[in-house]
Design a protein around this motif. Structure first.
Motif, PDB file in Angstrom:
ATOM      1  N   GLY A 158      -0.985  -5.125   0.703  1.00  0.00           N
ATOM      2  CA  GLY A 158      -0.150  -4.434  -0.275  1.00  0.00           C
ATOM      3  C   GLY A 158      -0.296  -5.002  -1.669  1.00  0.00           C
ATOM      4  O   GLY A 158      -0.356  -4.261  -2.658  1.00  0.00           O
ATOM      5  N   ALA A 159      -0.360  -6.326  -1.779  1.00  0.00           N
ATOM      6  CA  ALA A 159      -0.528  -6.960  -3.088  1.00  0.00           C
ATOM      7  C   ALA A 159      -1.858  -6.573  -3.717  1.00  0.00           C
ATOM      8  O   ALA A 159      -1.946  -6.314  -4.929  1.00  0.00           O
ATOM      9  CB  ALA A 159      -0.424  -8.477  -2.943  1.00  0.00           C
ATOM     10  N   MET A 160      -2.911  -6.528  -2.895  1.00  0.00           N
ATOM     11  CA  MET A 160      -4.214  -6.111  -3.412  1.00  0.00           C
ATOM     12  C   MET A 160      -4.160  -4.691  -3.933  1.00  0.00           C
ATOM     13  O   MET A 160      -4.680  -4.387  -5.023  1.00  0.00           O
ATOM     14  CB  MET A 160      -5.262  -6.215  -2.300  1.00  0.00           C
ATOM     15  N   ALA A 161      -3.529  -3.807  -3.170  1.00  0.00           N
ATOM     16  CA  ALA A 161      -3.453  -2.403  -3.575  1.00  0.00           C
ATOM     17  C   ALA A 161      -2.673  -2.240  -4.866  1.00  0.00           C
ATOM     18  O   ALA A 161      -3.080  -1.498  -5.769  1.00  0.00           O
ATOM     19  CB  ALA A 161      -2.818  -1.577  -2.458  1.00  0.00           C
ATOM     20  N   ARG A 162      -1.558  -2.934  -4.986  1.00  0.00           N
ATOM     21  CA  ARG A 162      -0.716  -2.797  -6.166  1.00  0.00           C
ATOM     22  C   ARG A 162      -1.363  -3.410  -7.401  1.00  0.00           C
ATOM     23  O   ARG A 162      -1.090  -3.010  -8.531  1.00  0.00           O
ATOM     24  CB  ARG A 162       0.637  -3.436  -5.905  1.00  0.00           C
ATOM     25  N   ALA A 163      -2.232  -4.415  -7.193  1.00  0.00           N
ATOM     26  CA  ALA A 163      -2.936  -5.052  -8.299  1.00  0.00           C
ATOM     27  C   ALA A 163      -4.233  -4.333  -8.646  1.00  0.00           C
ATOM     28  O   ALA A 163      -4.947  -4.745  -9.560  1.00  0.00           O
ATOM     29  CB  ALA A 163      -3.224  -6.518  -7.960  1.00  0.00           C
ATOM     30  N   GLY A 164      -4.550  -3.264  -7.895  1.00  0.00           N
ATOM     31  CA  GLY A 164      -5.791  -2.545  -8.133  1.00  0.00           C
ATOM     32  C   GLY A 164      -7.012  -3.317  -7.709  1.00  0.00           C
ATOM     33  O   GLY A 164      -8.115  -3.089  -8.226  1.00  0.00           O
ATOM     34  N   GLN A 165      -6.837  -4.233  -6.752  1.00  0.00           N
ATOM     35  CA  GLN A 165      -7.943  -5.068  -6.281  1.00  0.00           C
ATOM     36  C   GLN A 165      -8.703  -4.341  -5.176  1.00  0.00           C
ATOM     37  O   GLN A 165      -8.179  -4.087  -4.108  1.00  0.00           O
ATOM     38  CB  GLN A 165      -7.397  -6.389  -5.750  1.00  0.00           C
ATOM     39  N   SER A 166      -9.956  -4.014  -5.428  1.00  0.00           N
ATOM     40  CA  SER A 166     -10.765  -3.311  -4.447  1.00  0.00           C
ATOM     41  C   SER A 166     -11.093  -4.230  -3.275  1.00  0.00           C
ATOM     42  O   SER A 166     -11.349  -5.432  -3.460  1.00  0.00           O
ATOM     43  CB  SER A 166     -12.058  -2.815  -5.090  1.00  0.00           C
ATOM     44  N   PRO A 167     -11.119  -3.690  -2.039  1.00  0.00           N
ATOM     45  CA  PRO A 167     -11.500  -4.506  -0.881  1.00  0.00           C
ATOM     46  C   PRO A 167     -13.000  -4.733  -0.773  1.00  0.00           C
ATOM     47  O   PRO A 167     -13.458  -5.359   0.184  1.00  0.00           O
ATOM     48  CB  PRO A 167     -10.978  -3.680   0.304  1.00  0.00           C
ATOM     49  N   ASP A 168     -13.764  -4.241  -1.720  1.00  0.00           N
ATOM     50  CA  ASP A 168     -15.219  -4.412  -1.700  1.00  0.00           C
ATOM     51  C   ASP A 168     -15.609  -5.792  -2.223  1.00  0.00           C
ATOM     52  O   ASP A 168     -15.010  -6.308  -3.167  1.00  0.00           O
ATOM     53  CB  ASP A 168     -15.905  -3.350  -2.559  1.00  0.00           C
ATOM     54  N   GLY A 169     -16.609  -6.375  -1.638  1.00  0.00           N
ATOM     55  CA  GLY A 169     -17.249  -7.545  -2.213  1.00  0.00           C
ATOM     56  C   GLY A 169     -16.632  -8.887  -1.893  1.00  0.00           C
ATOM     57  O   GLY A 169     -17.235  -9.917  -2.174  1.00  0.00           O
ATOM     58  N   GLY A 170     -15.430  -8.929  -1.305  1.00  0.00           N
ATOM     59  CA  GLY A 170     -14.804 -10.204  -1.000  1.00  0.00           C
ATOM     60  C   GLY A 170     -14.479 -10.328   0.475  1.00  0.00           C
ATOM     61  O   GLY A 170     -15.009  -9.588   1.305  1.00  0.00           O
ATOM     62  N   PHE A 171     -13.599 -11.272   0.794  1.00  0.00           N
ATOM     63  CA  PHE A 171     -13.203 -11.444   2.189  1.00  0.00           C
ATOM     64  C   PHE A 171     -11.765 -11.936   2.271  1.00  0.00           C
ATOM     65  O   PHE A 171     -11.227 -12.515   1.323  1.00  0.00           O
ATOM     66  CB  PHE A 171     -14.138 -12.413   2.921  1.00  0.00           C
TER      67      PHE A 171
END
Length: 278
Positions: free
Chosen positions: A202-215
């Motif tokens: 949820g924090a990633m989504a709200r911060a606009g952090q794409s799930p691509d490229g990390g882990f």
């Protein structure tokens, strides 16, 4: 309406981790001397969709807006965080309620499962009434994201600096989103590992952090529910503190999700076939 802004409890910079605001202090004895220990809260959190109750999870009452949105994403009930119109968390009875408003056109109701009781801490399946609803992996494979052992080791070494709650109670799990080089970009904590992952998603989504490229990095063992949540959220690489279960490994291979774990010799990347029973 818009989603509430990201929580002010984002992890502090390295070396500046704050003490969490949801711990209570108790007194005990250690080697005959009186000592104080801070304990994390564990309360019921009711998750509602459009003001209709869906699940009650036992969780740490922090970052509840992140929790609710991440839960919706990791359960596959919405395809994208932008499909949430609003989320509101508020005290309710002996715990809290997190109510997520989702326009009907964006609600993937066929992904909803029947839950008959509350979800306990550390359990991602509690409340699911039908066996067929237990494993709900997405169709197709995720983009391949190989894990670099050195990056995973670097992230594990840095993780304590992003665990302000665990620093004072040594009780809670952490889930962190890391860049491909091992830098920790976001982290969330909870008494339940599944809850910590939902909060991070949820924090990633709200911060606009794409799930691509990390882990994702987690301080827990790798159960199949964590693999399932990552896959449904579009996260294709997961590193945990201990090895995956056989089911988690099998489902990760089917989904194209890369796995890593700490071993006595260092970071192990799980990229081979399993021997033994399928």
């Amino acid at each position: 309406m818009t989603i509430l802004p990201p929580s002010s409890r984002d992890p502090a910079p390295a070396g500046e981790a704050r003490e969490a605001d949801c711990s209570v202090t108790v007194t005990g004895t250690l080697d005959g001397a009186a000592v104080e220990w801070k304990l994390p809260e564990e309360v019921p959190v009711a998750i509602h969709f459009n003001s209709v109750p869906y699940a009650v999870m036992m969780a740490t009452p922090a970052d509840l807006e992140d929790f609710a949105i991440g839960f919706a994403l990791s359960e596959g009930l919405i395809a994208h965080a932008s499909h949430v119109a609003n989320v509101l968390a508020f005290p309710s009875g002996d715990g809290f309620t997190a109510d997520v408003a989702i326009p009907e056109d964006n609600f993937i109701r066929e992904r909803m499962v029947s839950r008959s009781l509350e979800g306990r801490v550390g359990c991602g399946l509690c409340g699911i009434a039908e066996m067929a609803d237990a494993i709900r992996m997405p169709g197709g494979k995720l983009p391949h994201r190989p894990l670099d052992p050195a990056a995973v080791a670097r992230a594990f070494e840095a993780l304590p600096r992003f665990q302000p709650m665990n620093a004072v109670n040594r009780t809670v799990h952490a889930a962190a989103w890391c860049a491909s080089d091992g830098r920790i970009l976001l982290a969330r904590e909870d008494v339940g590992r599944h809850n910590a992952l939902d909060k991070l998603i949820g924090a990633m989504a709200r911060a606009g952090q794409s799930p691509d490229g990390g882990f994702v990095l987690m301080s827990s063992r790798c159960s199949f529910e964590l693999v399932q949540k990552c896959a449904l959220a579009g996260i294709s690489a997961l590193a945990t503190v201990s090895a995956p279960t056989a089911l988690a490994h099998r489902l990760a291979r089917e989904a194209g999700l890369s796995l890593a774990a700490l071993s006595k010799q260092g970071v192990m990347i799980f990229d081979g076939e399993m021997n033994g029973h399928p």
